[in-house]
Motif scaffolding. Sequence first.
Motif, PDB file in Angstrom:
ATOM      1  N   ASP A 191       0.830  -1.203   0.000  1.00  0.00           N
ATOM      2  CA  ASP A 191       0.000   0.000   0.000  1.00  0.00           C
ATOM      3  C   ASP A 191       0.865   1.253   0.000  1.00  0.00           C
ATOM      4  O   ASP A 191       0.573   2.220  -0.710  1.00  0.00           O
ATOM      5  N   GLY A 195      -0.043   2.885  -3.273  1.00  0.00           N
ATOM      6  CA  GLY A 195      -1.199   3.711  -2.905  1.00  0.00           C
ATOM      7  C   GLY A 195      -2.516   3.008  -3.103  1.00  0.00           C
ATOM      8  O   GLY A 195      -3.460   3.581  -3.655  1.00  0.00           O
ATOM      9  N   LYS A 197      -4.866   1.970  -0.911  1.00  0.00           N
ATOM     10  CA  LYS A 197      -5.985   2.561  -0.177  1.00  0.00           C
ATOM     11  C   LYS A 197      -6.421   3.881  -0.807  1.00  0.00           C
ATOM     12  O   LYS A 197      -7.615   4.203  -0.836  1.00  0.00           O
ATOM     13  N   GLU A 198      -5.442   4.643  -1.308  1.00  0.00           N
ATOM     14  CA  GLU A 198      -5.781   5.909  -1.952  1.00  0.00           C
ATOM     15  C   GLU A 198      -6.590   5.667  -3.222  1.00  0.00           C
ATOM     16  O   GLU A 198      -7.579   6.355  -3.489  1.00  0.00           O
ATOM     17  N   ARG A 199      -6.198   4.652  -4.002  1.00  0.00           N
ATOM     18  CA  ARG A 199      -6.952   4.319  -5.212  1.00  0.00           C
ATOM     19  C   ARG A 199      -8.368   3.868  -4.865  1.00  0.00           C
ATOM     20  O   ARG A 199      -9.333   4.209  -5.549  1.00  0.00           O
TER      21      ARG A 199
END
Length: 659
Positions: A191, A195, A197-199
Amino acid sequence: MNIWTILDLRPTEDEKQIRRAYARLLKKHHPEDDPEGYQRLREAFDEAMKLAKQGLSGMEDGIGFTDDNEEDDGEDNWGDSEDTEDEYGSGEETEEDLLTSPLSRALPKLRWEPEDRLPKKSPAELVEEFMDALDDLYRNFPSRFDLSLWTGLLNSDVLWQLGSQGRLADEVLEYLEEHYFLSGEVWALLDGTFGIKERMGLDPAGFREQYPKVSDYMFRGSLAAKLGYADLLAAEEVEDHEAYLLYREDFALAMQDHKMEDARWALEKALDIFDKDTQILCLQIEFFRQVEDWGKALSACDRILGIFPEDEEIRMIRAGLLLEMDRSAEAREELDRLRQLRPRDPEVLSLSGQCCMRLNEPERARQFYMLMLELRENDMEAIVNLAKLDGYVHGLPKSNKERRSQMRRIQREWGKHSPARTVRRFGQLLLMKWMSLALIAVLHILLAITWNKHVQMPVWTYVNQWVHPPEAPLVLTADELEQLPPGSPVLLNMDKAFYTGTLELELKEKDGDGNNLISYMAQKEAEQRDLFDRLTGYICRGRIGGMSVILLTDYKQSKQIFESGSIEAEGIVREISSPALKAFKDSWAKQGNYGTLSSRDFYVNIRDGLKGNDLHRNVPVIAWFYIVALFLLYVRLIKNIIRNKRFLLYDGDTERGNA
């Protein structure tokens, strides 16, 4: 700082020596423990290898980057070779040893080479190299959980060149959707790099739909995703780790969805591969408890206790299973051991109380439940079980010596008061329900008025005739018949009977109560008016003693009268309420033929016998409405009294009463 100082080497073009120094210092500057030191070491190694490939050691021109705040101290900065060997080892590692280290094996295609020695690679080729390395790392089961190898992979040059977005991130997510059995720490590293979680935050629903497994295992959303891998990592006998993990996942998901047959199948498959996973053993206990296979659940507990003998939670589950299997003596031993470790644990006390109740030790069970109330006021389980114990004592034979003293104690604990006070409280409760009582009284009055008007017999007589049909007395004289009130059953044996030519008809018109009008007319008139489809009975006459009696018959009975002139039948005495029938009676009385008619206006209904519709036809719909309404009100009142039983019987000022 000079790159050679970082590598602890004199300037050299020997690539083997540079690699050896890098491998030695990598143990000191681990990527996870010292990321900044690892970054400096990596940059120094890359620059030194580049200079070595170009044949420029930097000895003459001082080539190599230097910190502006530091000066080169000359030869004193280079490490002594003997001291280096003493600190880091003999220094005899070969190039093959370095290239076969765990990190190198995990990243076989990502080793750095100078740009001028390699052909320039396209982004697609770089992505393919990275994905091959990722696949190699995942397929080696022990390496899959090595954070240092993942750190090395995620710090590779490919990521520096491509970044974490775009095609590489998409390729990684597609791969992880099919290869997701990773630890939480590895998911955190992934992560941080890509990224994830950001996606997902940009389109949560769409991301979950496209990558359901990534979403589940990244956030530990299901029971299967929360399972660990420690026991499987320590096992050497497992050959197909992925197959086991898939079966274990199927078992956990089926358990979560309460699909017990699917769960049983997946559990058997998983245990065939590996049967020492403590996490699946714990799930196995819960599975067998849900399907009430207590023996197998107990065996699973024993297996876990064989691995972790001090596991108190498993011992508590084991004690509960023994109680379910009626092995109370063994459960007592387990609970005695647990109480030494957790003397004031409510769950242990609860199981101990249940065990004592099964062993017929009510007083000892009471001690455990009272202690539960001390620890947790208003504990419903303790209150309910104390009530069960009180019920047990109340059910003891009155000859039991201990019953009287125990009953006194129970009444003292619950604050039971005198009968007079119970009566007073009952009156208080009724006063609180005065509106319901007033409505009940009004309905009783309305029902009595309606009943007397239409049924003309006591309610209990009506009910008794419905449940138990009356036995008709044989009436032999006219005087006996005239003395019978309406609604009385009779058995008549009449002679000189004949059909009068009068019919009973049920017309389409309604009376005041909503029932069809009953009319009586001569057969010729009924034929002329085409009313035979409304025919309900035949009016005949028969003689008893010297008195002629009007009879209501059906077709079969009227035919018998026509053929034989006599009939013996049971019936009900009814008053003549129809003006038409009364007019026929009056005209027959004037004729005086076939015996005199009674001065009373009555007839005998032998068409319906003693249990026909005639017996109940006069109960109107409104009376049934009153009856149903009264029933519902009485039910509500009784339920309210039951709910207030403790108010009626107990003071409620003791500890148990307040609970």
